[in-house]
Scaffold this motif. Structure first.
Motif, mmCIF file in Angstrom:
data_model
loop_
_atom_site.group_PDB
_atom_site.id
_atom_site.type_symbol
_atom_site.label_atom_id
_atom_site.label_comp_id
_atom_site.label_asym_id
_atom_site.label_seq_id
_atom_site.Cartn_x
_atom_site.Cartn_y
_atom_site.Cartn_z
ATOM 1 N N GLY A 42 44.883 32.687 50.542
ATOM 2 C CA GLY A 42 44.059 33.872 50.436
ATOM 3 C C GLY A 42 44.233 34.517 49.076
ATOM 4 N N ALA A 43 43.258 35.327 48.662
ATOM 5 C CA ALA A 43 43.328 36.038 47.384
ATOM 6 C C ALA A 43 42.317 37.168 47.401
ATOM 7 C CB ALA A 43 43.065 35.098 46.206
ATOM 8 N N ALA A 44 42.467 38.110 46.471
ATOM 9 C CA ALA A 44 41.548 39.243 46.363
ATOM 10 C C ALA A 44 41.212 39.488 44.896
ATOM 11 C CB ALA A 44 42.172 40.505 46.975
ATOM 12 N N ALA A 45 40.077 40.150 44.648
ATOM 13 C CA ALA A 45 39.670 40.479 43.288
ATOM 14 C C ALA A 45 38.632 41.597 43.330
ATOM 15 C CB ALA A 45 39.104 39.253 42.565
ATOM 16 N N ASP A 46 38.384 42.201 42.167
ATOM 17 C CA ASP A 46 37.328 43.190 42.011
ATOM 18 C C ASP A 46 35.992 42.472 42.061
ATOM 19 O OD1 ASP A 46 35.549 45.153 41.244
ATOM 20 O OD2 ASP A 46 36.596 45.684 39.403
ATOM 21 N N GLY A 47 35.116 42.888 42.984
ATOM 22 C CA GLY A 47 33.821 42.242 43.115
ATOM 23 C C GLY A 47 32.835 42.592 42.032
ATOM 24 N N ASP A 48 33.104 43.628 41.218
ATOM 25 C CA ASP A 48 32.268 43.974 40.068
ATOM 26 C C ASP A 48 30.854 44.383 40.481
ATOM 27 O OD1 ASP A 48 32.050 44.415 37.336
ATOM 28 O OD2 ASP A 48 31.174 42.451 36.960
ATOM 29 N N ASP A 49 30.668 44.770 41.759
ATOM 30 C CA ASP A 49 29.348 45.191 42.215
ATOM 31 C C ASP A 49 29.475 46.337 43.210
ATOM 32 O OD1 ASP A 49 30.464 43.876 44.347
ATOM 33 O OD2 ASP A 49 28.757 42.574 44.761
ATOM 34 N N GLY A 50 30.582 47.097 43.119
ATOM 35 C CA GLY A 50 30.845 48.172 44.053
ATOM 36 C C GLY A 50 31.628 47.733 45.259
ATOM 37 N N THR A 51 32.041 46.454 45.303
ATOM 38 C CA THR A 51 32.855 45.952 46.398
ATOM 39 C C THR A 51 34.111 45.287 45.864
ATOM 40 O OG1 THR A 51 31.871 43.730 46.462
ATOM 41 C CG2 THR A 51 30.760 45.459 47.736
ATOM 42 N N ASP A 52 35.092 45.157 46.746
ATOM 43 C CA ASP A 52 36.222 44.259 46.537
ATOM 44 C C ASP A 52 35.943 42.987 47.325
ATOM 45 O OD1 ASP A 52 37.533 46.150 45.032
ATOM 46 O OD2 ASP A 52 38.833 46.829 46.651
ATOM 47 N N ILE A 53 36.454 41.866 46.827
ATOM 48 C CA ILE A 53 36.243 40.584 47.481
ATOM 49 C C ILE A 53 37.587 40.005 47.902
ATOM 50 C CG2 ILE A 53 35.309 38.253 47.276
ATOM 51 C CD1 ILE A 53 33.194 40.449 47.180
ATOM 52 N N VAL A 54 37.685 39.577 49.163
ATOM 53 C CA VAL A 54 38.855 38.860 49.666
ATOM 54 C C VAL A 54 38.402 37.480 50.103
ATOM 55 C CG1 VAL A 54 40.613 38.769 51.468
ATOM 56 C CG2 VAL A 54 40.064 40.955 50.381
ATOM 57 N N TRP A 55 39.104 36.432 49.638
ATOM 58 C CA TRP A 55 38.812 35.061 50.049
ATOM 59 C C TRP A 55 39.921 34.561 50.956
ATOM 60 C CZ3 TRP A 55 38.369 36.169 44.678
ATOM 61 C CH2 TRP A 55 37.067 36.160 44.187
#
Length: 215
Positions: free
Chosen positions: A78-91
């Motif tokens: 798993g990992a997370a990052a700034d989605g750069d579109d007003g969201t955070d993204i978790v994979w």
């Protein structure tokens, strides 16, 4: 996490495209201690936003789109990052298949599914993602600097950091039993979210549950 992933390409994927797999709306979390903030349920009907949530996002519970099964499914990280579109993204990565994943806010304390130990997780809101069926776990070795989840020897769980995400603090593996694999994501605050599947062209049947969380 799969090697060679292009984060830029994935981060620009719209929430609308993510929700092509479908989700279910619910209500904000309750204050009951130690229980699901919202009861889990099957995905029904077209996705709709909860009051005050952006179109296509919900306060949960949210069920990932059902994918054809028939392969041996392994949780691989798993990992997370700034989605750069007003969201955070978790994979949340899986190899060999796409299990059904249910995401729902839960109240602390966060309990490990097998040991019943209380697992400390950074954040003030907690989003639990349970995926099934998962047949095995193949996480990074205990002493590796591999991208994504890293082993915590004190609590014998895997954790991944925020990766620059604004709302996500960390993600922690909080269970694997009866073919159910559980991640709990610590957030700075409660926010609507969505979940869907992203295929990976790595030759190994890699599938990723992509969770978009409003910052």
């Amino acid at each position: 996490m799969g090697s060679g992933r292009s984060l830029g390409r994935m981060l620009t994927t719209s929430v609308g495209a993510l929700l092509a797999a479908g989700c279910v709306a619910g209500s904000p979390p309750s204050s009951s201690s130690g229980a699901d903030a919202v009861p889990e349920g099957a995905a029904t009907g077209a996705p709709t936003a909860s009051p005050g949530a952006p179109a296509g996002m919900s306060f949960g519970p949210v069920v990932s789109g059902v994918q054809p099964m028939g392969h041996y499914t392994v949780a691989t990280g798993g990992a997370a990052a700034d989605g750069d579109d007003g969201t955070d993204i978790v994979w949340l990565d899986f190899t060999g298949g796409s299990p059904r994943c249910v995401a729902v806010y839960v109240d602390p304390p966060i309990i490990e599914d097998i040991t019943n130990d209380v697992i400390p997780i950074g954040g003030r809101a907690f989003l639990r993602v349970r995926c099934s069926p998962v047949d095995a776990v193949s996480m990074p070795p205990a002493m590796t600097d591999a991208e994504g989840a890293r082993y915590d020897p004190v609590f014998a769980v895997y954790r991944f950091r925020s990766g620059g995400a604004r709302n996500v603090v960390e993600g922690v593996q909080t269970g694997f039993s009866d073919r159910v694999f559980t991640w709990t994501i610590g957030l700075r605050h409660v926010a609507p979210f969505a979940i869907g599947w992203v295929g990976q062209d790595d030759g190994n049947g890699r599938q990723t549950a992509r969770v978009a969380i409003l910052q």
